[in-house]
Scaffold this active site. Structure first.
Site, PDB file in Angstrom:
ATOM      1  N   HIS A   2       0.846  -1.180   0.000  1.00 32.24           N
ATOM      2  CA  HIS A   2       0.000   0.000   0.000  1.00 32.24           C
ATOM      3  C   HIS A   2       0.886   1.235   0.000  1.00 32.24           C
ATOM      4  O   HIS A   2       1.951   1.225   0.611  1.00 32.24           O
ATOM      5  CB  HIS A   2      -0.908   0.017   1.247  1.00 32.24           C
ATOM      6  CG  HIS A   2      -2.053   0.943   1.108  1.00 32.24           C
ATOM      7  ND1 HIS A   2      -1.948   2.280   1.401  1.00 32.24           N
ATOM      8  CD2 HIS A   2      -3.323   0.740   0.658  1.00 32.24           C
ATOM      9  CE1 HIS A   2      -3.110   2.863   1.156  1.00 32.24           C
ATOM     10  NE2 HIS A   2      -3.961   1.951   0.699  1.00 32.24           N
TER      11      HIS A   2
ATOM     12  N   ASP B  97      -7.908  -5.596   0.163  1.00 30.54           N
ATOM     13  CA  ASP B  97      -8.406  -6.426  -0.927  1.00 30.54           C
ATOM     14  C   ASP B  97      -8.023  -7.896  -0.784  1.00 30.54           C
ATOM     15  O   ASP B  97      -8.556  -8.748  -1.489  1.00 30.54           O
ATOM     16  CB  ASP B  97      -7.875  -5.898  -2.272  1.00 30.54           C
ATOM     17  CG  ASP B  97      -8.479  -4.554  -2.600  1.00 30.54           C
ATOM     18  OD1 ASP B  97      -9.689  -4.401  -2.377  1.00 30.54           O
ATOM     19  OD2 ASP B  97      -7.758  -3.659  -3.059  1.00 30.54           O
TER      20      ASP B  97
END
Ligand code: CMC
Length: 435
Positions: A312, A369
């Protein structure tokens, strides 16, 4: 803005033989930014930050995240508290209005969502004429843009009631539109929203109820969907939210700004990752469950392949949303007595990656996710609709962020600059003289 000692902090910058003082902006959580808005005027220089990793594009009161410590709060409230105690509708109200609603405010909001939940019957025709292989994200983005033709109330109006009606309309109708799109893509009869069902229950019912198999609503499915959407409801200035703010800054209607957000979210590095994760886990399954070739490919610098659902831009620790969705996935599967081999593969992959030097060095942890697809599969959502599910959850965040800009008296057109590295002046050559 004064610091803890009551002084206005400044940053001193010496460039091109000149020293200038630039104000330092201090956020409510102590984050600091150098305000460079006068830099070009004072020095002739601009800043260059490809990927915008060091650029704050706004001051915002909506969402706080701390990537080093894995913190995420909406309007000050930790996301795990909201996931445990709140509903998606209540969280949407919180994000858009800045405070948790009273019972009366929440009832009013729920009634508005119910009243706005139908979509114009003519929109069905659009769905019926879309080529059957179209991706649901492309369809959703187009259809949200089309809402302006059917409900042309808000352009740049400042009338508060009209704005609220339009914003509520978006949240309510996108849910109906997504389910309608799914039903029509299967050649099935559209199921309409029902006033006796909650927001999440209604969505599941519109997706899965059928004349030959009435849908049995399950409390654990409704809870899991609430959690999924709460976790996706906002994430400060990510790619799609910045797209909403940027497109909105041209004073286009809000539907078009949200439509741009949906298009931005579609990408596999952003919201599209939830679909890509399941495809990756299925590929591992098809490979006999052998994880190591996938991990090796992700580490190979000559191969663009990445482990989807890992890494991320901001979180350099475990994504707090991933922890919650992981727990939700386990609870849902247990309640529904489902055994999903992809969950076992995901867990194995996580264990391998978290012990691997490459992933440790690059600080790559599972993101939201990674496990969210397991929840969506258990709910019966088809894989190509996973990113649509993300988009439905992100609606309140996009709306809150758009509204924050629109309410700002100093709202300006977003217009970044560049450093030109192309050809210097050259002259037009008639075609017959070109070599
Ligand atoms: N697998 C392997 N290597 C990776 C991965 C990964 N998933 N993510 C980053 N890296 C490596 C990358 O190869 C690069 O290496 P090097 O510096 O040697 O070239 C380094 O880490 C930095 O990568 P980056 O792309 O410059 O970093 P970023 O901060 O722009 O990346 C990211 C963030 C999410 C795009 C990236 O981690 C990624 O592509 N992850 C996979 C896709 C994914 O899961 N996306 C969902 C994000 S969470 C949902 C959302 O909020 O949208």
């Amino acid at each position: 803005m004064k610091n803890e000692n009551g002084f206005q902090e400044t940053a001193s910058l010496t460039v091109g033989g000149k020293t200038v003082q630039l104000p330092v902006i201090i956020g409510s959580e102590g984050e600091r930014a150098i305000d460079i808005s006068s830099l070009r005027e004072k020095t002739g220089y601009i800043t260059l930050d490809p990927g915008l990793g060091n650029t704050g594009i706004c001051k915002s009161q909506i969402t706080f995240m701390n990537g080093e410590e894995g913190i995420l709060r909406y309007r000050g409230i930790p996301v795990d508290e909201l996931a445990e105690h709140s509903t998606f509708v209540e969280t949407a109200y919180l994000l858009i209005n800045g405070i948790l609603p009273t019972r009366m405010q929440l009832n009013k909001f729920s009634v508005q969502l119910n009243d706005q939940s139908l979509v114009h019957e003519d929109m069905k025709g659009f769905y019926q004429n879309i080529p059957p292989r179209s991706h649901p994200m492309g369809i959703l983005s187009s259809m949200v843009n089309t809402l302006e033709s059917f409900y042309p109330i808000l352009k740049t109006t400042t009338k508060i009631e009209e704005i609220n009606t339009t914003l509520t309309r978006i949240i309510s109708k996108v849910r109906t539109m997504a389910a309608m799109s799914y039903k029509i893509s299967r050649g099935h009869r559209v199921v309409y929203p029902r006033p006796d069902l909650c927001y999440c229950g209604n969505f599941l019912n519109m997706m899965f109820d059928s004349p030959v198999r009435p849908y049995q609503l399950d409390k654990s499915a409704i809870k899991a969907l609430n959690v999924f959407w709460i976790l996706h409801a906002d994430h400060e200035q990510n790619c799609s939210t910045s797209a909403v703010r940027l497109v909105g800054s041209g004073r286009v209607n809000v539907y078009a700004a949200i439509s741009a957000g949906i298009a931005a979210l579609w990408g596999p590095l952003h919201g599209g990752a939830n679909q890509a994760v399941i495809e990756m886990l299925e590929a591992i399954q098809a490979n006999g469950g052998n994880i190591s070739p996938f991990v090796e490919r992700a580490k190979d610098k000559n191969d663009p392949y990445r482990l989807m659902g890992f890494g991320h831009r901001v979180y350099k620790a475990y994504d707090p949303r991933a922890k919650i969705i992981n727990k939700t996935a386990h609870a849902l599967l247990e309640k529904m007595q489902i055994s999903d081999p992809l969950l076992d593969i995901a867990q194995k992959l996580e264990q391998v990656a978290l012990k691997d030097d490459y992933f440790i060095e690059y600080r790559l942890y599972p993101n939201v996710d990674f496990y969210s697809g397991i929840v969506l599969r258990a709910l019966g959502i088809p894989t190509n609709m996973f990113t649509v599910m993300f988009a439905l959850g992100r609606m309140p965040g996009w709306i809150a962020q758009w509204k924050e800009d629109a309410d700002d008296p100093n709202w300006r057109l977003y217009r970044p600059r560049q450093i030109y590295i192309g050809q210097n002046t050259t002259h037009y050559i008639p075609i017959e003289e070109r070599v």
